[in-house]
Design a protein around this motif. Structure first.
Motif, PDB file in Angstrom:
ATOM      1  N   SER A 113       0.852  -1.194   0.000  1.00 20.94           N
ATOM      2  CA  SER A 113       0.000   0.000   0.000  1.00 20.94           C
ATOM      3  C   SER A 113       0.883   1.238   0.000  1.00 20.94           C
ATOM      4  CB  SER A 113      -0.922   0.017   1.227  1.00 20.94           C
ATOM      5  OG  SER A 113      -0.151   0.104   2.424  1.00 20.94           O
ATOM      6  N   GLY A 114       0.324   2.355  -0.409  1.00 22.85           N
ATOM      7  CA  GLY A 114       1.020   3.626  -0.332  1.00 22.85           C
ATOM      8  C   GLY A 114       2.255   3.704  -1.207  1.00 22.85           C
ATOM      9  N   ALA A 115       3.279   4.402  -0.703  1.00 22.59           N
ATOM     10  CA  ALA A 115       4.486   4.680  -1.480  1.00 22.59           C
ATOM     11  C   ALA A 115       5.211   3.423  -1.954  1.00 22.59           C
ATOM     12  CB  ALA A 115       5.430   5.564  -0.658  1.00 22.59           C
ATOM     13  N   PRO A 116       5.366   2.377  -1.129  1.00 24.93           N
ATOM     14  CA  PRO A 116       6.049   1.174  -1.632  1.00 24.93           C
ATOM     15  C   PRO A 116       5.315   0.537  -2.811  1.00 24.93           C
ATOM     16  CG  PRO A 116       5.939   1.143   0.764  1.00 24.93           C
ATOM     17  CD  PRO A 116       5.066   2.268   0.315  1.00 24.93           C
ATOM     18  N   LYS A 117       4.007   0.559  -2.761  1.00 21.67           N
ATOM     19  CA  LYS A 117       3.235  -0.012  -3.871  1.00 21.67           C
ATOM     20  C   LYS A 117       3.446   0.808  -5.136  1.00 21.67           C
ATOM     21  CE  LYS A 117      -1.369  -1.754  -4.989  1.00 21.67           C
ATOM     22  NZ  LYS A 117      -2.637  -2.186  -4.387  1.00 21.67           N
ATOM     23  N   ALA A 118       3.380   2.118  -5.017  1.00 19.76           N
ATOM     24  CA  ALA A 118       3.584   2.983  -6.177  1.00 19.76           C
ATOM     25  C   ALA A 118       4.979   2.788  -6.760  1.00 19.76           C
ATOM     26  CB  ALA A 118       3.375   4.443  -5.784  1.00 19.76           C
ATOM     27  N   ALA A 119       5.971   2.605  -5.891  1.00 23.19           N
ATOM     28  CA  ALA A 119       7.347   2.410  -6.361  1.00 23.19           C
ATOM     29  C   ALA A 119       7.476   1.098  -7.123  1.00 23.19           C
ATOM     30  CB  ALA A 119       8.304   2.436  -5.176  1.00 23.19           C
ATOM     31  N   HIS A 137      15.902   2.542 -11.528  1.00 22.36           N
ATOM     32  CA  HIS A 137      15.207   1.591 -10.655  1.00 22.36           C
ATOM     33  C   HIS A 137      15.941   1.383  -9.343  1.00 22.36           C
ATOM     34  CE1 HIS A 137      13.109  -0.474 -14.335  1.00 22.36           C
ATOM     35  NE2 HIS A 137      12.690   0.759 -14.114  1.00 22.36           N
ATOM     36  N   GLU A 138      17.263   1.459  -9.381  1.00 22.85           N
ATOM     37  CA  GLU A 138      18.058   1.278  -8.168  1.00 22.85           C
ATOM     38  C   GLU A 138      17.622   2.248  -7.074  1.00 22.85           C
ATOM     39  OE1 GLU A 138      22.692   2.010  -6.757  1.00 22.85           O
ATOM     40  OE2 GLU A 138      22.223   1.702  -8.884  1.00 22.85           O
ATOM     41  N   GLN A 139      17.445   3.502  -7.438  1.00 25.93           N
ATOM     42  CA  GLN A 139      17.052   4.509  -6.458  1.00 25.93           C
ATOM     43  C   GLN A 139      15.625   4.281  -5.965  1.00 25.93           C
ATOM     44  OE1 GLN A 139      19.577   6.420  -5.545  1.00 25.93           O
ATOM     45  NE2 GLN A 139      20.779   5.435  -7.156  1.00 25.93           N
ATOM     46  N   ILE A 140      14.740   3.974  -6.899  1.00 28.59           N
ATOM     47  CA  ILE A 140      13.332   3.742  -6.545  1.00 28.59           C
ATOM     48  C   ILE A 140      13.212   2.528  -5.624  1.00 28.59           C
ATOM     49  CG2 ILE A 140      11.037   3.216  -7.447  1.00 28.59           C
ATOM     50  CD1 ILE A 140      11.921   4.572 -10.070  1.00 28.59           C
ATOM     51  N   ALA A 141      13.916   1.445  -5.987  1.00 26.55           N
ATOM     52  CA  ALA A 141      13.800   0.207  -5.224  1.00 26.55           C
ATOM     53  C   ALA A 141      14.361   0.346  -3.818  1.00 26.55           C
ATOM     54  CB  ALA A 141      14.513  -0.923  -5.966  1.00 26.55           C
ATOM     55  N   ALA A 142      15.522   0.970  -3.692  1.00 29.07           N
ATOM     56  CA  ALA A 142      16.173   1.053  -2.384  1.00 29.07           C
ATOM     57  C   ALA A 142      15.484   2.050  -1.467  1.00 29.07           C
ATOM     58  CB  ALA A 142      17.641   1.426  -2.560  1.00 29.07           C
ATOM     59  N   HIS A 143      15.200   3.244  -1.986  1.00 23.30           N
ATOM     60  CA  HIS A 143      14.662   4.315  -1.137  1.00 23.30           C
ATOM     61  C   HIS A 143      13.141   4.267  -1.007  1.00 23.30           C
ATOM     62  CE1 HIS A 143      13.373   8.424  -0.067  1.00 23.30           C
ATOM     63  NE2 HIS A 143      14.467   8.409   0.693  1.00 23.30           N
ATOM     64  N   ASP A 144      12.468   4.307  -2.148  1.00 26.42           N
ATOM     65  CA  ASP A 144      11.003   4.430  -2.108  1.00 26.42           C
ATOM     66  C   ASP A 144      10.317   3.114  -1.769  1.00 26.42           C
ATOM     67  OD1 ASP A 144      11.306   7.103  -2.875  1.00 26.42           O
ATOM     68  OD2 ASP A 144      11.277   6.578  -4.998  1.00 26.42           O
ATOM     69  N   MET A 145      10.768   2.035  -2.404  1.00 25.33           N
ATOM     70  CA  MET A 145      10.084   0.757  -2.194  1.00 25.33           C
ATOM     71  C   MET A 145      10.497   0.108  -0.874  1.00 25.33           C
ATOM     72  SD  MET A 145      10.004  -2.595  -4.686  1.00 25.33           S
ATOM     73  CE  MET A 145      11.717  -3.052  -4.286  1.00 25.33           C
ATOM     74  N   CYS A 146      11.794  -0.241  -0.739  1.00 28.35           N
ATOM     75  CA  CYS A 146      12.229  -0.901   0.494  1.00 28.35           C
ATOM     76  C   CYS A 146      12.240   0.052   1.688  1.00 28.35           C
ATOM     77  CB  CYS A 146      13.608  -1.509   0.300  1.00 28.35           C
ATOM     78  SG  CYS A 146      13.622  -2.935  -0.796  1.00 28.35           S
ATOM     79  N   GLY A 147      12.759   1.260   1.470  1.00 26.47           N
ATOM     80  CA  GLY A 147      12.759   2.229   2.568  1.00 26.47           C
ATOM     81  C   GLY A 147      11.355   2.545   3.031  1.00 26.47           C
ATOM     82  N   GLY A 148      10.446   2.738   2.069  1.00 25.26           N
ATOM     83  CA  GLY A 148       9.056   3.021   2.429  1.00 25.26           C
ATOM     84  C   GLY A 148       8.412   1.856   3.149  1.00 25.26           C
ATOM     85  N   PHE A 149       8.706   0.632   2.713  1.00 31.60           N
ATOM     86  CA  PHE A 149       8.142  -0.555   3.366  1.00 31.60           C
ATOM     87  C   PHE A 149       8.626  -0.663   4.807  1.00 31.60           C
ATOM     88  CE2 PHE A 149       8.464  -5.120   4.403  1.00 31.60           C
ATOM     89  CZ  PHE A 149       7.130  -5.493   4.269  1.00 31.60           C
ATOM     90  N   VAL A 150       9.915  -0.434   5.034  1.00 26.17           N
ATOM     91  CA  VAL A 150      10.454  -0.532   6.389  1.00 26.17           C
ATOM     92  C   VAL A 150       9.914   0.589   7.267  1.00 26.17           C
ATOM     93  CG1 VAL A 150      12.584  -0.385   7.755  1.00 26.17           C
ATOM     94  CG2 VAL A 150      12.507  -1.799   5.691  1.00 26.17           C
ATOM     95  N   ARG A 151       9.685   1.754   6.680  1.00 20.70           N
ATOM     96  CA  ARG A 151       9.063   2.831   7.479  1.00 20.70           C
ATOM     97  C   ARG A 151       7.652   2.449   7.907  1.00 20.70           C
ATOM     98  NH1 ARG A 151      12.239   5.940   3.918  1.00 20.70           N
ATOM     99  NH2 ARG A 151      10.586   6.092   2.340  1.00 20.70           N
ATOM    100  N   GLN A 152       6.951   1.723   7.061  1.00 25.56           N
ATOM    101  CA  GLN A 152       5.617   1.253   7.425  1.00 25.56           C
ATOM    102  C   GLN A 152       5.674   0.079   8.400  1.00 25.56           C
ATOM    103  OE1 GLN A 152       3.808   0.192   3.684  1.00 25.56           O
ATOM    104  NE2 GLN A 152       3.114   2.275   3.230  1.00 25.56           N
TER     105      GLN A 152
END
Length: 335
Positions: free
Chosen positions: A156-162, A273-288
């Motif tokens: 959901s949210g930012a990780p999903k969008a990423a 994709h490297e930036q999106i995957a590390a920061h937005d997707m994984c980082g966002g998931f861990v923040r959630q």
């Protein structure tokens, strides 16, 4: 795709049953003592075929087998063996409090010390070795992105969008001819290889199947969602430079622009994709989900370890002057 040739008692029993109409499936027995799970041809092929029922399936297998409860129970036995094997092969990283996920992933990748297969392919590989490499990679690249797409409805949210942003590029932004799987088919044709789905399933060894099976394992189980995202992040973060080398190697060997387009596309796309995957997707998931940071790092570690074992397998055979493919038969479909 036809069912492949069995590689032992597991696959012999499984394939014999799958060719019949769906019926209660007797669970597999205890795992025999022997080689590690990631190198067990019989186990990895059995698991690959079970997972493939959730992708494109097999011509002689009834589609009702996909959700047959007794087969799913038997598959669970195989998955436990594989998960135990991964746990033994892959040290589980521990997240460090206060270290951002992106940095933790970067440090994990920096610590990887496997052989540089891409450098060999760029500078020294001959044409047959490059064809071997592409044959191995066809098992995943002809369905590129599909295993990770299982994660979209679970986010959901930012990780999903990423994740959607990454996958949209993988699928060509809506243009069939730009899908990465289609670009890889062009690479195969340029190397006079059979570009049909699963054409070389009989030729690839356990470690090649294990790479694909890990993605399916993580993708098909919601409990492994963090590992799935970490796996994809590691995949993207270690892609641009090797793909540049693959393109250089193929050009050195006479590959034209069409044959190299798959690799050239990944040089640019995966840098983003490297930036999106590390920061937005994984980082966002861990923040959630802060408690799941370790899962993300473990998925990345699995990707790195399996790729290292694959490189060691291939390079080891080439140093001995032998093929890294299984020698059960001539390469079916070669032109």
């Amino acid at each position: 795709m036809q069912l492949p040739t069995p590689r032992g008692p597991l696959t012999a029993s499984l394939f014999e049953r799958l060719r019949r109409p769906p019926h209660p499936f007797v669970p597999f027995g205890p795992a025999p003592a022997g080689e590690p799970a990631v190198e067990d041809d019989d186990l990895q092929l059995a698991l690959f075929v079970c997972y493939e029922l959730h992708y494109r399936g097999f011509e002689e297998v009834d589609e009702e087998w996909e959700w047959e409860p007794s087969l799913l129970a038997a598959r669970k036995t195989l998955e436990r063996r594989f998960e135990d094997g991964l746990a033994r092969a892959v040290p589980r990283p521990s997240p460090v409090p206060g270290v951002p996920t992106r940095r933790a992933l970067a440090e994990l990748i920096a610590a990887d010390d496997g052989p540089c297969l891409s450098a060999f392919l760029a500078r020294r590989a001959d044409l047959e070795q490059f064809r071997e490499f592409v044959t191995h990679r066809s098992i995943y690249h002809l369905k590129e992105a599909d295993p990770h797409t299982w994660g979209i409805p679970r986010l959901s949210g930012a990780p999903k969008a990423a994740l959607v942003e990454i996958q949209a590029d993988e699928y060509g932004g809506g243009r069939a001819e730009r899908m990465h799987s289609e670009l890889f088919r062009a690479t195969m044709r340029g190397l006079d290889l059979d570009d049909s789905y699963g054409a070389y399933l009989d030729r690839v060894p356990a470690i090649t199947l294990a790479i694909s099976n890990a993605m399916s394992l993580f993708g098909l189980h919601r409990r492994h969602l963090g590992a799935l995202l970490g796996h994809l992040a590691a995949f993207e973060m270690t892609s641009s430079a090797p793909n540049h080398r693959y393109s250089l190697g193929l050009r050195r060997l006479g590959g034209d622009e069409t044959a190299r387009r798959f690799y050239d596309e990944h040089v640019q796309a995966d840098a983003v994709h490297e930036q999106i995957a590390a920061h937005d997707m994984c980082g966002g998931f861990v923040r959630q989900h802060p408690s799941r940071a370790g899962e993300v790092l473990y998925g990345a570690a699995c990707a790195l370890t399996l790729d290292r074992l694959f490189a060691e397998h291939v390079m080891g055979h080439w140093r001995r002057g032998t093929s890294s493919l299984r020698e059960t038969e001539l390469m079916a479909g070669s032109r």
